[in-house]
Design an enzyme around this catalytic site. Sequence first.
Site, mmCIF file in Angstrom:
data_model
loop_
_atom_site.group_PDB
_atom_site.id
_atom_site.type_symbol
_atom_site.label_atom_id
_atom_site.label_comp_id
_atom_site.label_asym_id
_atom_site.label_seq_id
_atom_site.Cartn_x
_atom_site.Cartn_y
_atom_site.Cartn_z
ATOM 1 N N HIS A 1 74.882 51.448 17.477
ATOM 2 C CA HIS A 1 75.540 50.508 16.592
ATOM 3 C C HIS A 1 74.612 50.169 15.426
ATOM 4 O O HIS A 1 73.403 50.349 15.517
ATOM 5 C CB HIS A 1 75.814 49.170 17.306
ATOM 6 C CG HIS A 1 76.472 49.262 18.631
ATOM 7 N ND1 HIS A 1 77.773 48.860 18.841
ATOM 8 C CD2 HIS A 1 76.001 49.650 19.854
ATOM 9 C CE1 HIS A 1 78.098 49.014 20.116
ATOM 10 N NE2 HIS A 1 77.031 49.498 20.752
ATOM 11 N N TYR A 2 75.163 49.612 14.354
ATOM 12 C CA TYR A 2 74.330 48.832 13.447
ATOM 13 C C TYR A 2 74.677 47.365 13.630
ATOM 14 O O TYR A 2 75.762 47.012 14.093
ATOM 15 C CB TYR A 2 74.442 49.270 11.992
ATOM 16 C CG TYR A 2 75.764 49.118 11.263
ATOM 17 C CD1 TYR A 2 76.555 47.974 11.358
ATOM 18 C CD2 TYR A 2 76.213 50.129 10.415
ATOM 19 C CE1 TYR A 2 77.735 47.838 10.653
ATOM 20 C CE2 TYR A 2 77.402 50.004 9.708
ATOM 21 C CZ TYR A 2 78.149 48.850 9.835
ATOM 22 O OH TYR A 2 79.323 48.710 9.126
ATOM 23 N N THR A 3 73.720 46.498 13.283
ATOM 24 C CA THR A 3 73.928 45.073 13.515
ATOM 25 C C THR A 3 74.926 44.467 12.554
ATOM 26 O O THR A 3 75.650 43.522 12.898
ATOM 27 C CB THR A 3 72.595 44.313 13.405
ATOM 28 O OG1 THR A 3 71.993 44.604 12.136
ATOM 29 C CG2 THR A 3 71.646 44.713 14.541
ATOM 30 N N GLU B 1 71.534 48.394 19.393
ATOM 31 C CA GLU B 1 71.837 47.844 18.064
ATOM 32 C C GLU B 1 70.669 48.188 17.133
ATOM 33 O O GLU B 1 69.502 47.962 17.477
ATOM 34 C CB GLU B 1 72.005 46.325 18.134
ATOM 35 C CG GLU B 1 73.277 45.874 18.833
ATOM 36 C CD GLU B 1 74.484 45.897 17.917
ATOM 37 O OE1 GLU B 1 74.324 46.200 16.706
ATOM 38 O OE2 GLU B 1 75.591 45.601 18.414
ATOM 39 N N HIS C 1 79.582 53.578 17.750
ATOM 40 C CA HIS C 1 80.602 52.585 18.061
ATOM 41 C C HIS C 1 81.949 53.004 17.463
ATOM 42 O O HIS C 1 83.012 52.793 18.056
ATOM 43 C CB HIS C 1 80.160 51.227 17.514
ATOM 44 C CG HIS C 1 80.837 50.065 18.158
ATOM 45 N ND1 HIS C 1 80.640 48.772 17.748
ATOM 46 C CD2 HIS C 1 81.723 49.985 19.183
ATOM 47 C CE1 HIS C 1 81.358 47.954 18.489
ATOM 48 N NE2 HIS C 1 82.034 48.662 19.366
ATOM 49 N N ASP D 1 80.625 51.429 12.647
ATOM 50 C CA ASP D 1 79.178 51.600 12.779
ATOM 51 C C ASP D 1 78.833 52.708 13.780
ATOM 52 O O ASP D 1 79.628 53.005 14.670
ATOM 53 C CB ASP D 1 78.523 50.270 13.199
ATOM 54 C CG ASP D 1 79.082 49.680 14.484
ATOM 55 O OD1 ASP D 1 80.305 49.524 14.594
ATOM 56 O OD2 ASP D 1 78.272 49.358 15.386
#
Length: 256
Positions: free
Chosen positions: A34-36, A99, A141, A151
């Site tokens: 994921h990215y945050t 993340e 994700h 993401d």
Amino acid sequence: MTGFVVDYALAEPRVSPNFGPRRENLTIDSLILHYTGMPTGEGAEAWLCDTASSVSSHYIVHEDGRVVQMVREADRAWHAGQSFWRGCRDMNSCSIGIEIVNPGHDGGLPPFADDQIEAVIALSRDIIARNEIAPERVLGHSDIAPGRKVDPGERFPWGPLAEAGVGHFVAPAPVQGGRFLSAGDLGEPVEALQSMLALYGYEVEINAVFDDRTKQVVEAFQRHFRQDRVDGVADRSTIETLHRLLSALPAGLATR
């Protein structure tokens, strides 16, 4: 729980209260990146450890490469939400989540830092080895929640990760002209496209109609595997890349 022994030796522990037991006796077979999507890593880490958020992840990787573990791998972190891959509808119970600090699309989707990607690779390789996760089960994700999540995005370096032993990837076919499938198209070519996407693992109804869901899944596929153009149009490049990807799967897997 006030503390735990980290699963990854280079991680710093910070306990998130947002976790529970893995359900239905599901075992870990996937790694989700994921990215945050938040302005700062500090803010993202705090949010993942806040009871008010109802979200968490096993790990967060900061821009300088620092790794923090917030949930034990044995436990079910709340990172995937409503999701699906190859028959599993509770990806939280069968996956580990990482993340990666990046403000995401709302923040202009800046490049991921080199030190950060090196840390993601090292962490992922360790997780994969300990949990025997297959390359094709390292996902974004957006792969497991098309249309809902985007993401880690089309600037995430999936190719270099695969070269380092993390994930399944093939060289994408170059974007070019030619026949394409798009919203509103009907018939056997659309059915074949949907069948191939479903065979790889995406959730899409095989109904021979290029509907909104099919467009979302094509966009998700492009965001991971054909990043030069993410438009939901199944052009020659997209379809050829999907063929290559299926052909590169382990023997037997692409026929299940």
